[in-house]
Design an enzyme around this catalytic site. Sequence first.
Site, PDB file in Angstrom:
ATOM      1  N   ARG A  53      -6.154 -15.311  -0.745  1.00 18.23           N
ATOM      2  CA  ARG A  53      -6.469 -15.745   0.627  1.00 18.23           C
ATOM      3  C   ARG A  53      -7.826 -15.199   1.063  1.00 18.23           C
ATOM      4  O   ARG A  53      -8.574 -15.873   1.765  1.00 18.23           O
ATOM      5  CB  ARG A  53      -5.367 -15.280   1.587  1.00 18.23           C
ATOM      6  CG  ARG A  53      -4.130 -16.175   1.487  1.00 18.23           C
ATOM      7  CD  ARG A  53      -2.892 -15.498   2.005  1.00 18.23           C
ATOM      8  NE  ARG A  53      -2.963 -15.163   3.409  1.00 18.23           N
ATOM      9  CZ  ARG A  53      -2.213 -14.219   3.978  1.00 18.23           C
ATOM     10  NH1 ARG A  53      -1.360 -13.531   3.247  1.00 18.23           N
ATOM     11  NH2 ARG A  53      -2.321 -13.983   5.253  1.00 18.23           N
TER      12      ARG A  53
ATOM     13  N   ARG B   5       1.842  -5.475   6.536  1.00 16.45           N
ATOM     14  CA  ARG B   5       2.223  -6.151   7.786  1.00 16.45           C
ATOM     15  C   ARG B   5       3.725  -6.449   7.847  1.00 16.45           C
ATOM     16  O   ARG B   5       4.324  -6.931   6.913  1.00 16.45           O
ATOM     17  CB  ARG B   5       1.446  -7.461   7.909  1.00 16.45           C
ATOM     18  CG  ARG B   5       1.951  -8.368   9.022  1.00 16.45           C
ATOM     19  CD  ARG B   5       0.977  -9.452   9.399  1.00 16.45           C
ATOM     20  NE  ARG B   5       0.421 -10.185   8.285  1.00 16.45           N
ATOM     21  CZ  ARG B   5      -0.654 -10.959   8.380  1.00 16.45           C
ATOM     22  NH1 ARG B   5      -1.290 -11.079   9.522  1.00 16.45           N
ATOM     23  NH2 ARG B   5      -1.096 -11.601   7.322  1.00 16.45           N
TER      24      ARG B   5
ATOM     25  N   ARG C 205     -10.930 -23.052  10.246  1.00 18.33           N
ATOM     26  CA  ARG C 205     -11.156 -22.257   9.038  1.00 18.33           C
ATOM     27  C   ARG C 205     -12.156 -22.915   8.104  1.00 18.33           C
ATOM     28  O   ARG C 205     -12.500 -22.325   7.079  1.00 18.33           O
ATOM     29  CB  ARG C 205      -9.832 -22.102   8.294  1.00 18.33           C
ATOM     30  CG  ARG C 205      -9.085 -20.785   8.552  1.00 18.33           C
ATOM     31  CD  ARG C 205      -7.764 -20.899   7.829  1.00 18.33           C
ATOM     32  NE  ARG C 205      -7.151 -19.678   7.436  1.00 18.33           N
ATOM     33  CZ  ARG C 205      -6.168 -19.075   8.099  1.00 18.33           C
ATOM     34  NH1 ARG C 205      -5.774 -19.525   9.263  1.00 18.33           N
ATOM     35  NH2 ARG C 205      -5.594 -18.006   7.592  1.00 18.33           N
TER      36      ARG C 205
HETATM   37  P1  ADP Z   1      -4.385 -11.570  11.400  1.00 18.68           P
HETATM   38  O1  ADP Z   1      -3.663 -12.315  12.491  1.00 18.68           O
HETATM   39  O2  ADP Z   1      -5.872 -11.552  11.613  1.00 18.68           O
HETATM   40  O3  ADP Z   1      -4.021 -12.017  10.025  1.00 18.68           O
HETATM   41  P2  ADP Z   1      -2.720  -9.322  12.269  1.00 18.68           P
HETATM   42  O4  ADP Z   1      -3.000  -9.225  13.728  1.00 18.68           O
HETATM   43  O5  ADP Z   1      -1.416  -9.900  11.862  1.00 18.68           O
HETATM   44  O6  ADP Z   1      -3.953 -10.048  11.501  1.00 18.68           O
HETATM   45  O7  ADP Z   1      -2.872  -7.840  11.664  1.00 18.68           O
HETATM   46  C1  ADP Z   1      -2.663  -7.595  10.265  1.00 18.68           C
HETATM   47  C2  ADP Z   1      -1.992  -6.231  10.076  1.00 18.68           C
HETATM   48  O8  ADP Z   1      -2.909  -5.208  10.455  1.00 18.68           O
HETATM   49  C3  ADP Z   1      -0.739  -6.019  10.936  1.00 18.68           C
HETATM   50  O9  ADP Z   1       0.172  -5.207  10.223  1.00 18.68           O
HETATM   51  C4  ADP Z   1      -1.283  -5.298  12.160  1.00 18.68           C
HETATM   52  O10 ADP Z   1      -0.270  -4.510  12.758  1.00 18.68           O
HETATM   53  C5  ADP Z   1      -2.392  -4.437  11.551  1.00 18.68           C
HETATM   54  N1  ADP Z   1      -3.542  -4.215  12.451  1.00 18.68           N
HETATM   55  C6  ADP Z   1      -4.087  -5.081  13.342  1.00 18.68           C
HETATM   56  N2  ADP Z   1      -5.134  -4.525  13.980  1.00 18.68           N
HETATM   57  C7  ADP Z   1      -5.274  -3.276  13.475  1.00 18.68           C
HETATM   58  C8  ADP Z   1      -6.178  -2.188  13.719  1.00 18.68           C
HETATM   59  N3  ADP Z   1      -7.170  -2.288  14.606  1.00 18.68           N
HETATM   60  N4  ADP Z   1      -6.006  -1.047  13.004  1.00 18.68           N
HETATM   61  C9  ADP Z   1      -5.001  -0.947  12.095  1.00 18.68           C
HETATM   62  N5  ADP Z   1      -4.124  -1.923  11.813  1.00 18.68           N
HETATM   63  C10 ADP Z   1      -4.244  -3.073  12.487  1.00 18.68           C
HETATM   64  P1  AMP Z   2      -2.304 -17.278   8.932  1.00 18.55           P
HETATM   65  O1  AMP Z   2      -0.995 -17.161   9.649  1.00 18.55           O
HETATM   66  O2  AMP Z   2      -3.446 -17.606   9.827  1.00 18.55           O
HETATM   67  O3  AMP Z   2      -2.571 -16.086   8.035  1.00 18.55           O
HETATM   68  O4  AMP Z   2      -2.170 -18.546   7.965  1.00 18.55           O
HETATM   69  C1  AMP Z   2      -1.201 -18.598   6.943  1.00 18.55           C
HETATM   70  C2  AMP Z   2      -1.468 -19.785   6.027  1.00 18.55           C
HETATM   71  O5  AMP Z   2      -1.342 -21.017   6.768  1.00 18.55           O
HETATM   72  C3  AMP Z   2      -2.859 -19.853   5.398  1.00 18.55           C
HETATM   73  O6  AMP Z   2      -2.972 -19.056   4.223  1.00 18.55           O
HETATM   74  C4  AMP Z   2      -2.978 -21.354   5.113  1.00 18.55           C
HETATM   75  O7  AMP Z   2      -2.216 -21.719   3.967  1.00 18.55           O
HETATM   76  C5  AMP Z   2      -2.290 -21.977   6.329  1.00 18.55           C
HETATM   77  N1  AMP Z   2      -3.263 -22.207   7.428  1.00 18.55           N
HETATM   78  C6  AMP Z   2      -3.242 -21.620   8.650  1.00 18.55           C
HETATM   79  N2  AMP Z   2      -4.268 -22.064   9.392  1.00 18.55           N
HETATM   80  C7  AMP Z   2      -4.955 -22.933   8.636  1.00 18.55           C
HETATM   81  C8  AMP Z   2      -6.145 -23.702   8.837  1.00 18.55           C
HETATM   82  N3  AMP Z   2      -6.830 -23.664   9.992  1.00 18.55           N
HETATM   83  N4  AMP Z   2      -6.578 -24.492   7.813  1.00 18.55           N
HETATM   84  C9  AMP Z   2      -5.899 -24.544   6.645  1.00 18.55           C
HETATM   85  N5  AMP Z   2      -4.798 -23.836   6.383  1.00 18.55           N
HETATM   86  C10 AMP Z   2      -4.315 -23.038   7.367  1.00 18.55           C
END
Ligand code: ADP
Ligand code: AMP
Length: 220
Positions: free
Chosen positions: A171, A127, A88
């Site tokens: 974020r 989500r 990141r």
């Molecule tokens: P990230 O891991 O990048 O933070 P997630 O995979 O957890 O994102 O997805 C974030 C939210 O968006 C979840 O509620 C997921 O179900 C939804 N989501 C993911 N891909 C899509 C898409 N192509 N269209 C609509 N909603 C989506």
């Molecule tokens: P995520 O599940 O990827 O949305 O991450 C949730 C939270 O975990 C982020 O908002 C950060 O606080 C921490 N985190 C996850 N991955 C990283 C990373 N590569 N570097 C720093 N913080 C991280």
Amino acid sequence: MDIILLGAPGAGKGTQAKVLEEHTGLVHVASGDLFRAALRQGTELGMLAKSYMDRGALVPDEVVIRMIIERISRPDCSSGVLFDGFPRTSDQARALEHELAAYGRRIDVVIYLKVPDAVLLRRIAGRQTCKTCGSTYNMYYFPSKRLDVCDECGGRLYQRSDDTMETARHRLEVYFAQTMPLIAYFREQGSLLEIDGQQEISLVTDTMIRGLSGVATRHR
Ligand code: ADP
Ligand code: AMP
């Protein structure tokens, strides 16, 4: 192959990782999931990470890097990893390149899931994740059939404590300032595969898999 899934919070990295994991046989390593698991286990690392996650801030580089290096040193990661949420920052990217080089590996592809900012907030705030199997739902886009119950396994759905509008906004700011520069960095290296992440989930998957097979052909 070592693949990075890059994109803003809510871009769909975790959702696509689940499918790609099956498709490629790579091990899914998600830094956020590792922190949440550490927190559930009540470890010092989990407590430390929580203090940053609750604010929507990044956990310090040295902590994340140490955790990832330890994770990828395990035997299940020896044939390749699907990184999700890591790197990141540019220091994290360099540390990963350095570590992979020690194993004679490199980052083969960086899949960048591109999603407009306005869509991201709704995706994050809506989500829901299953406590048992990790399946992801969205209250706005595709809710589970029964309220708060997983369609796949009947497990309880929960909302992450950092998925409030306020924390999500922060974020995203952190993402724009610290992670977005990686897009240009990987593009220059020629490893970036840019995917329209706004399409529906199965279309994103299809586009990604098509893109990946193009890369695999070039590597041969
Ligand atoms: P990230 O891991 O990048 O933070 P997630 O995979 O957890 O994102 O997805 C974030 C939210 O968006 C979840 O509620 C997921 O179900 C939804 N989501 C993911 N891909 C899509 C898409 N192509 N269209 C609509 N909603 C989506
Ligand atoms: P995520 O599940 O990827 O949305 O991450 C949730 C939270 O975990 C982020 O908002 C950060 O606080 C921490 N985190 C996850 N991955 C990283 C990373 N590569 N570097 C720093 N913080 C991280």
